[in-house]
Design a protein around this motif. Sequence first.
Motif, PDB file in Angstrom:
ATOM      1  N   VAL A   1       0.714  -1.268  -0.215  1.00 26.96           N
ATOM      2  CA  VAL A   1      -0.122  -0.155  -0.020  1.00 26.96           C
ATOM      3  C   VAL A   1       0.831   1.275  -0.088  1.00 26.96           C
ATOM      4  CG1 VAL A   1      -1.562   1.283   1.388  1.00 26.96           C
ATOM      5  CG2 VAL A   1      -2.047  -1.141   1.275  1.00 26.96           C
ATOM      6  N   LEU A   2       1.807   1.413   0.781  1.00 23.94           N
ATOM      7  CA  LEU A   2       2.637   2.492   0.870  1.00 23.94           C
ATOM      8  C   LEU A   2       3.665   2.686  -0.429  1.00 23.94           C
ATOM      9  CD1 LEU A   2       3.962   2.315   4.718  1.00 23.94           C
ATOM     10  CD2 LEU A   2       2.131   3.598   3.631  1.00 23.94           C
ATOM     11  N   SER A   3       3.705   1.634  -1.015  1.00 22.29           N
ATOM     12  CA  SER A   3       4.583   1.898  -2.249  1.00 22.29           C
ATOM     13  C   SER A   3       3.771   2.676  -3.288  1.00 22.29           C
ATOM     14  CB  SER A   3       4.867   0.307  -3.003  1.00 22.29           C
ATOM     15  OG  SER A   3       3.809  -0.135  -3.314  1.00 22.29           O
ATOM     16  N   MET A   4       2.436   2.750  -3.081  1.00 26.92           N
ATOM     17  CA  MET A   4       1.650   3.676  -4.106  1.00 26.92           C
ATOM     18  C   MET A   4       1.592   5.187  -3.336  1.00 26.92           C
ATOM     19  SD  MET A   4      -1.329   0.962  -5.474  1.00 26.92           S
ATOM     20  CE  MET A   4      -1.511  -0.001  -3.909  1.00 26.92           C
ATOM     21  N   TRP A   5       2.253   5.668  -2.625  1.00 27.96           N
ATOM     22  CA  TRP A   5       1.794   6.637  -1.883  1.00 27.96           C
ATOM     23  C   TRP A   5       2.062   7.917  -2.930  1.00 27.96           C
ATOM     24  CZ3 TRP A   5       1.305   7.771   3.477  1.00 27.96           C
ATOM     25  CH2 TRP A   5       1.342   9.243   4.123  1.00 27.96           C
ATOM     26  N   ARG A   6       2.825   7.892  -3.635  1.00 25.67           N
ATOM     27  CA  ARG A   6       3.075   9.077  -4.817  1.00 25.67           C
ATOM     28  C   ARG A   6       2.801   8.808  -6.097  1.00 25.67           C
ATOM     29  NH1 ARG A   6       6.938  12.652  -3.294  1.00 25.67           N
ATOM     30  NH2 ARG A   6       6.060  13.912  -5.198  1.00 25.67           N
ATOM     31  N   ILE A   7       2.260   7.297  -6.233  1.00 26.24           N
ATOM     32  CA  ILE A   7       1.932   7.101  -7.616  1.00 26.24           C
ATOM     33  C   ILE A   7       0.810   6.307  -8.021  1.00 26.24           C
ATOM     34  CG2 ILE A   7       4.453   6.746  -8.425  1.00 26.24           C
ATOM     35  CD1 ILE A   7       4.169   3.741  -7.926  1.00 26.24           C
ATOM     36  N   TRP A   8      -0.161   6.641  -6.867  1.00 28.90           N
ATOM     37  CA  TRP A   8      -1.618   5.882  -7.043  1.00 28.90           C
ATOM     38  C   TRP A   8      -2.313   6.470  -8.101  1.00 28.90           C
ATOM     39  CZ3 TRP A   8      -5.680   9.239  -6.775  1.00 28.90           C
ATOM     40  CH2 TRP A   8      -5.370  10.541  -6.208  1.00 28.90           C
ATOM     41  N   ALA A   9      -2.240   7.542  -8.697  1.00 29.64           N
ATOM     42  CA  ALA A   9      -3.056   8.029  -9.713  1.00 29.64           C
ATOM     43  C   ALA A   9      -2.673   7.202 -11.094  1.00 29.64           C
ATOM     44  CB  ALA A   9      -2.874   9.407  -9.837  1.00 29.64           C
ATOM     45  N   VAL A  10      -1.473   6.653 -11.228  1.00 33.65           N
ATOM     46  CA  VAL A  10      -0.829   6.022 -12.498  1.00 33.65           C
ATOM     47  C   VAL A  10      -1.846   5.266 -13.012  1.00 33.65           C
ATOM     48  CG1 VAL A  10       0.562   4.483 -11.671  1.00 33.65           C
ATOM     49  CG2 VAL A  10       1.077   5.547 -13.777  1.00 33.65           C
TER      50      VAL A  10
ATOM     51  N   ARG B   1       5.173   7.118 -18.992  1.00 32.37           N
ATOM     52  CA  ARG B   1       6.001   7.905 -18.461  1.00 32.37           C
ATOM     53  C   ARG B   1       5.302   9.092 -18.089  1.00 32.37           C
ATOM     54  NH1 ARG B   1       9.275   7.821 -22.180  1.00 32.37           N
ATOM     55  NH2 ARG B   1       8.796   9.607 -23.360  1.00 32.37           N
ATOM     56  N   ARG B   2       4.469   9.653 -18.920  1.00 32.01           N
ATOM     57  CA  ARG B   2       3.910  10.952 -18.935  1.00 32.01           C
ATOM     58  C   ARG B   2       2.875  10.826 -17.617  1.00 32.01           C
ATOM     59  NH1 ARG B   2       4.229  15.153 -22.627  1.00 32.01           N
ATOM     60  NH2 ARG B   2       1.894  15.577 -22.430  1.00 32.01           N
ATOM     61  N   SER B   3       2.039   9.797 -17.530  1.00 29.10           N
ATOM     62  CA  SER B   3       1.055   9.416 -16.443  1.00 29.10           C
ATOM     63  C   SER B   3       1.968   9.122 -14.969  1.00 29.10           C
ATOM     64  CB  SER B   3       0.543   8.049 -16.907  1.00 29.10           C
ATOM     65  OG  SER B   3      -0.394   8.369 -17.833  1.00 29.10           O
ATOM     66  N   LEU B   4       2.941   8.708 -15.132  1.00 29.12           N
ATOM     67  CA  LEU B   4       3.719   8.572 -13.693  1.00 29.12           C
ATOM     68  C   LEU B   4       4.276   9.787 -13.396  1.00 29.12           C
ATOM     69  CD1 LEU B   4       5.118   6.637 -11.910  1.00 29.12           C
ATOM     70  CD2 LEU B   4       7.049   6.272 -13.254  1.00 29.12           C
ATOM     71  N   ALA B   5       4.802  10.602 -14.218  1.00 27.20           N
ATOM     72  CA  ALA B   5       5.333  11.937 -13.800  1.00 27.20           C
ATOM     73  C   ALA B   5       4.174  12.880 -13.285  1.00 27.20           C
ATOM     74  CB  ALA B   5       6.049  12.731 -15.011  1.00 27.20           C
ATOM     75  N   PHE B   6       2.935  12.709 -14.217  1.00 29.43           N
ATOM     76  CA  PHE B   6       1.833  13.641 -13.674  1.00 29.43           C
ATOM     77  C   PHE B   6       1.054  13.160 -12.198  1.00 29.43           C
ATOM     78  CE2 PHE B   6      -2.619  15.228 -14.231  1.00 29.43           C
ATOM     79  CZ  PHE B   6      -2.287  16.600 -13.886  1.00 29.43           C
TER      80      PHE B   6
END
Length: 427
Positions: free
Chosen positions: A116-125, A150-155
């Motif tokens: 769960v915590l691994s998605m702290w910054r990237i959950w929207a991707v 790549r663009r989705s991960l950055a956003f």
Amino acid sequence: MQKSAARPRSLLAGLARFVPALLAFAAALAATDWLVPILLLVGDALMLTALCASIGFDMEESFVRSIARRGLAALLVLVLFAVFIAALLLLPTWWLLREPSLGGALALSAALLIGVLSMWRIWAVFALPLLWDDAWPEVARGFWLTTALRRSLAFARHLAGEHELFFSHGLPSALAVLALCVSALAPGVFGATLSSDNRLGLILMHGLLVAPLASLALATRCANALYAEARRQRSLRQRESLAQATDAEEVSPPVPPLLEGQADPDATLLAAARSAQIDMALQALQLGANPDTAPHERDRDQRSVLVHAATLPDLRLLRALIAKGVDVNRSHAGLPPLIAATRDSFQGRPDAVMTLLANGANPGALDAAGNTALHHAALCGEPVVAALLVDAGVPLDAVNREGLTALGNACANGNWTLAGYLLEHGA
């Protein structure tokens, strides 16, 4: 009749988007153990694609194209995370199955928490390729799929960094993705130890319960995050525009020495007032321009310098004209300055009206149609200007050439706020 006939077709078209996902889940019922997780993840990606299209994010020419582009991107992200979760849970699960103990349970719980915590910054991707059209640039550098991811991960990292959304949006999304991956892996991992009925129950629960609910939570949370970012960007643009306008008002640019030696400062004053170049108009006054300058009779714009000054948001020119001794009651082409300050503005111009009244403007002055300033103030959204005029002694029941008083004008235009105010003050 046509509208009622169109609705079932639209509803059927919306429901038809979910058929590919249901077919993938149905195929998983008859698949071998190692193939079940793959088919379930394919069904999850198809379910998420259909759901995003159904709630208004169908941005491709056809739903088939949405599946081929956006659905494939969502599938790749889900598969990568499922592989990560499988590697993360492998040892704790093997330990718990081999020797059920508190240590094994704690290890499995810790692994799930790490997931769960691994998605702290990237959950929207996981949903951005389906919801965010800018993930798909017209000209992509490299392979189109990797560019979109790549663009989705950055956003996604940008959304998580700019907004405190993890506990309200990120945590539900992370739990939804974790539920999708774990329930998709479970029938394949435990297939050899499960009875056919239990295996069937796990697949049905995933396809009919976990996948729709998790996809709905993921899509709605990510869409709300996009709306929050859009509101933030709009607010930033508004603040920047306001700051620029404030700087323009507070820090006046240096006035170019264009008027020195000019033969007609009156014409310069009138042109500067018409174009709202306040500093140039003030310089023209300093060089001796007539504050009562009026346009030539052949000019299309017959408003005088004073009338222009009374309608500008910046009152420096109006104050300068009054300081130069302008006649605040001088009417040109049937338009007194006080009338100009009260008409053509829904919010009214209370500062200009107060300045004119304080310097001797006649509150009962009439325009060419026989209207007083109160006739025009009766059309404003708020009674601020009307209150100034009433306090200055404007005739409440003056009648214009159409036979209307200010109260009649307010009632004829449905302005009940001003009508109530005028009635309260004796109209």
